[in-house]
Write an enzyme that holds these catalytic residues in place. Structure first.
Site, PDB file in Angstrom:
ATOM      1  N   GLY A  77       1.483  -2.962   5.177  1.00  0.00           N
ATOM      2  CA  GLY A  77       2.336  -4.007   5.725  1.00  0.00           C
ATOM      3  C   GLY A  77       1.560  -5.207   6.196  1.00  0.00           C
ATOM      4  O   GLY A  77       0.402  -5.414   5.843  1.00  0.00           O
ATOM      5  N   GLU A  78       2.220  -5.985   7.043  1.00  0.00           N
ATOM      6  CA  GLU A  78       1.620  -7.191   7.596  1.00  0.00           C
ATOM      7  C   GLU A  78       2.040  -7.315   9.049  1.00  0.00           C
ATOM      8  O   GLU A  78       3.221  -7.181   9.382  1.00  0.00           O
ATOM      9  CB  GLU A  78       2.081  -8.427   6.825  1.00  0.00           C
ATOM     10  CG  GLU A  78       1.465  -9.709   7.318  1.00  0.00           C
ATOM     11  CD  GLU A  78       1.910 -10.931   6.541  1.00  0.00           C
ATOM     12  OE1 GLU A  78       1.487 -12.033   6.926  1.00  0.00           O
ATOM     13  OE2 GLU A  78       2.673 -10.800   5.566  1.00  0.00           O
ATOM     14  N   CYS A 130       0.833  -1.199   0.000  1.00  0.00           N
ATOM     15  CA  CYS A 130       0.000   0.000   0.000  1.00  0.00           C
ATOM     16  C   CYS A 130       0.873   1.257   0.000  1.00  0.00           C
ATOM     17  O   CYS A 130       2.091   1.177   0.096  1.00  0.00           O
ATOM     18  CB  CYS A 130      -0.893   0.011   1.229  1.00  0.00           C
ATOM     19  SG  CYS A 130      -1.965  -1.416   1.355  1.00  0.00           S
TER      20      CYS A 130
END
Length: 129
Positions: free
Chosen positions: A71-72, A2
């Site tokens: 992100g994660e 993103c």
């Protein structure tokens, strides 16, 4: 991956629209904007977690805080399990978990996250990056 853009201390929606337009390659699935008196934040989304319900910004239950994230969060499942007793999750997005954790812990929340991420959490008082 993103993209997040913003201006704080003034509002300039056309400039933010241009900025997130230049980030379209990072997030071709959706875009969102957060307008507050002190500033404007924009987001481009690559939909991985909760493609149907995770568009951003995501607001807390009182709609006093909002998050734009990338992100994660690897420890999202355990965080969500802990937070579910105190917060109502409206999405399956790990970004919402970060928002609720920040609502509970303030700036310490970032130290409690395991993953690769960047985020902006904003309210009428300011922005936490």
């Amino acid at each position: 991956m993103c993209g997040i853009a913003g201006i704080w201390g003034e509002t300039d929606e056309p400039l933010i629209r241009e900025m997130i337009g230049r980030l379209a390659h990072r997030g071709p699935d959706a875009e969102g904007m957060l307008h507050l008196e002190q500033g404007t934040l924009g987001h481009r989304r690559l939909s991985i977690m909760d493609p149907a319900g995770g568009d951003q910004p995501i607001f807390n239950e009182q709609e006093t805080l909002a998050i734009l994230a990338n992100g994660e969060i690897y420890n999202f499942s355990s965080l969500r399990e802990d937070l579910a007793g105190r917060y109502r999750f409206r999405t399956g997005s790990d970004s919402e978990g970060v928002l609720h954790l920040y609502d509970q812990e303030g700036g310490r929340a970032a130290q409690m996250l395991d993953g690769m991420f960047a985020f902006a959490i904003a309210d009428e008082q300011g922005v936490f990056l």
